[in-house]
Each structure stands twice: as C-alpha cells, then as structure tokens.
Design an enzyme around this catalytic site. Structure first.
Site, PDB file in Angstrom:
ATOM      1  N   ASP A 116       1.270  -1.116  -0.235  1.00 15.22           N
ATOM      2  CA  ASP A 116       0.039   0.155   0.149  1.00 15.22           C
ATOM      3  C   ASP A 116       1.342   1.422  -0.124  1.00 15.22           C
ATOM      4  O   ASP A 116       2.069   1.455   1.033  1.00 15.22           O
ATOM      5  CB  ASP A 116      -0.956  -0.270   1.175  1.00 15.22           C
ATOM      6  CG  ASP A 116      -2.192   1.276   0.960  1.00 15.22           C
ATOM      7  OD1 ASP A 116      -3.687   0.625   1.214  1.00 15.22           O
ATOM      8  OD2 ASP A 116      -1.916   2.245   1.258  1.00 15.22           O
ATOM      9  N   ILE A 117       0.094   2.004  -0.379  1.00 20.49           N
ATOM     10  CA  ILE A 117       1.214   3.839  -1.047  1.00 20.49           C
ATOM     11  C   ILE A 117       1.359   4.456   0.160  1.00 20.49           C
ATOM     12  O   ILE A 117       1.855   5.717   0.668  1.00 20.49           O
ATOM     13  CB  ILE A 117       0.974   4.367  -2.292  1.00 20.49           C
ATOM     14  CG1 ILE A 117       1.702   5.304  -2.832  1.00 20.49           C
ATOM     15  CG2 ILE A 117      -0.373   4.898  -2.194  1.00 20.49           C
ATOM     16  CD1 ILE A 117       1.235   6.710  -4.262  1.00 20.49           C
TER      17      ILE A 117
ATOM     18  N   ASN B 221     -13.136  -3.276   3.323  1.00 24.18           N
ATOM     19  CA  ASN B 221     -13.345  -2.419   3.247  1.00 24.18           C
ATOM     20  C   ASN B 221     -14.602  -1.951   1.512  1.00 24.18           C
ATOM     21  O   ASN B 221     -14.412  -2.171   0.439  1.00 24.18           O
ATOM     22  CB  ASN B 221     -12.788  -0.507   2.839  1.00 24.18           C
ATOM     23  CG  ASN B 221     -11.988  -0.424   3.886  1.00 24.18           C
ATOM     24  OD1 ASN B 221     -12.408  -0.427   5.457  1.00 24.18           O
ATOM     25  ND2 ASN B 221     -11.033  -0.060   3.849  1.00 24.18           N
TER      26      ASN B 221
ATOM     27  N   HIS C  23     -10.344  -4.984  -2.714  1.00 21.90           N
ATOM     28  CA  HIS C  23      -8.975  -5.784  -2.528  1.00 21.90           C
ATOM     29  C   HIS C  23      -8.635  -5.855  -0.984  1.00 21.90           C
ATOM     30  O   HIS C  23      -9.257  -5.248  -0.590  1.00 21.90           O
ATOM     31  CB  HIS C  23      -8.380  -4.550  -2.741  1.00 21.90           C
ATOM     32  CG  HIS C  23      -8.470  -3.137  -2.171  1.00 21.90           C
ATOM     33  ND1 HIS C  23      -9.966  -2.649  -2.873  1.00 21.90           N
ATOM     34  CD2 HIS C  23      -8.961  -2.362  -1.491  1.00 21.90           C
ATOM     35  CE1 HIS C  23     -10.055  -1.161  -2.386  1.00 21.90           C
ATOM     36  NE2 HIS C  23      -9.513  -1.200  -1.288  1.00 21.90           N
TER      37      HIS C  23
ATOM     38  N   GLY D 157     -14.791   3.124   4.182  1.00 26.87           N
ATOM     39  CA  GLY D 157     -13.629   3.797   3.373  1.00 26.87           C
ATOM     40  C   GLY D 157     -13.211   3.606   2.690  1.00 26.87           C
ATOM     41  O   GLY D 157     -12.363   3.202   2.265  1.00 26.87           O
ATOM     42  N   GLN D 158     -13.903   2.919   1.229  1.00 27.24           N
ATOM     43  CA  GLN D 158     -13.555   2.245   0.108  1.00 27.24           C
ATOM     44  C   GLN D 158     -13.615   3.269  -0.483  1.00 27.24           C
ATOM     45  O   GLN D 158     -14.002   4.239  -1.172  1.00 27.24           O
ATOM     46  CB  GLN D 158     -14.789   0.983  -0.375  1.00 27.24           C
ATOM     47  CG  GLN D 158     -13.924   0.594  -1.182  1.00 27.24           C
ATOM     48  CD  GLN D 158     -14.894   0.003  -2.198  1.00 27.24           C
ATOM     49  OE1 GLN D 158     -15.481  -0.980  -1.864  1.00 27.24           O
ATOM     50  NE2 GLN D 158     -14.308  -0.581  -3.144  1.00 27.24           N
TER      51      GLN D 158
ATOM     52  N   HIS E 189      -6.347  -5.877   2.173  1.00 24.43           N
ATOM     53  CA  HIS E 189      -5.510  -5.242   3.171  1.00 24.43           C
ATOM     54  C   HIS E 189      -5.506  -6.291   3.864  1.00 24.43           C
ATOM     55  O   HIS E 189      -5.877  -7.113   4.407  1.00 24.43           O
ATOM     56  CB  HIS E 189      -6.737  -3.751   3.405  1.00 24.43           C
ATOM     57  CG  HIS E 189      -6.287  -3.023   3.383  1.00 24.43           C
ATOM     58  ND1 HIS E 189      -5.978  -1.684   2.884  1.00 24.43           N
ATOM     59  CD2 HIS E 189      -7.995  -2.813   2.654  1.00 24.43           C
ATOM     60  CE1 HIS E 189      -7.208  -0.962   2.769  1.00 24.43           C
ATOM     61  NE2 HIS E 189      -8.344  -1.384   2.107  1.00 24.43           N
TER      62      HIS E 189
END
Ligand code: 5GP
Ligand code: ZN
Length: 117
Positions: A35-36, A90, A103, A96-97, A105
């Site tokens: 994750d960035i 999410n 995906h 919070g998506q 997390h």
C-alpha cells in the site's frame, strides 16, 4: 463485460504495469503489492486480476478467484512473517472504500484495537 479491465481503474492500471507498484507476489489470478500509504509496518493489498467493484461482487461472480485471493493473503502473511494480522475488505464509501476494484488489506506488525474505527 463482467470482470474486464476498466480504463479508469487505478488497480487495473497497476496490474497492467501502467502505474508502478511494489509487487510482493503474483499468481495467474491475483496480484499483491504494498500500500502506498501504509497503516501498519506491513500493509499489503491483494487484488484479483479481474475487475469487480468489491469483495462480495467478486465472490458472487468468481468463487474460485475469491478463494485464490484469501489463500494468497495467507501466503503474503507467511512470507512477511506475521503471526497475527488483520484482513480487511472495506466495502462502500461509508466504510472507507476509495478504490472500487476488490482488494484485501493485510495489516500486521503492530498491535490492533477492536472495534476498528
Ligand atoms: P480502500 O480505501 O479502497 O479500502 O483502499 C485503497 C488503498 O489503496 C488505500 O489504502 C490507499 O492507500 C491505496 N492506494 C491508493 N492509491 C495507490 C497507489 O497508487 N499505489 C498503491 N500501492 N496503493 C494505493
Ligand atoms: Zn480494476
């Protein structure tokens, strides 16, 4: 068509190599990358190579790929040597998506609180 790459989808672009990412694992059906904006010492995203908006939609259309995704999450956790970790999907903007390509997390490497915020 269902599952096809979407030109305006960030994660489809990452799969296509059009947006760079730090890849940690890849299979025929899944892609895992860091994750960035990590929220834990280890924060990896696992995505299906096919495009579906969220985990439930993916599961309804592609149960085998959904199983691949979950297995890959476990493989990432093992490679990252996470004894405990949190797996989060999410689903919907209120939860919070922000990227509407399914995906998981994988968050680990620190203590976690419950309930989540
Ligand atoms: P969501 O908020 O939809 O559950 O998760 C989307 C995740 O994608 C966020 O944690 C966000 O930091 C991550 N993200 C957004 N843009 C990029 C990007 O360009 N590269 C990577 N590696 N992660 C990204
Ligand atoms: Zn996509």
């Amino acid at each position: 068509m269902a599952g096809e790459a979407q030109a305006d989808c960030l994660f489809c672009k990452i799969i296509a190599g059009e947006v760079p990412a730090t890849v940690v694992r890849e299979t025929d059906t899944t892609y895992a990358f860091r994750d960035i904006n990590p929220q834990a010492p280890t924060h990896v995203l696992v995505i299906p190579k096919v495009h579906y908006a969220d985990a439930a939609t993916l599961a309804a259309a592609e149960p085998q790929i959904t199983a691949d995704l979950l297995r890959e999450a476990g493989e990432v956790a093992a490679e990252e040597k996470l004894e405990s970790y949190r797996l989060v999907f999410n689903t919907g903007s209120g939860a919070g998506q922000t990227v509407f390509h399914a995906h998981a997390h994988i968050l680990g490497g620190r203590g976690m609180q419950w309930p989540p915020g």
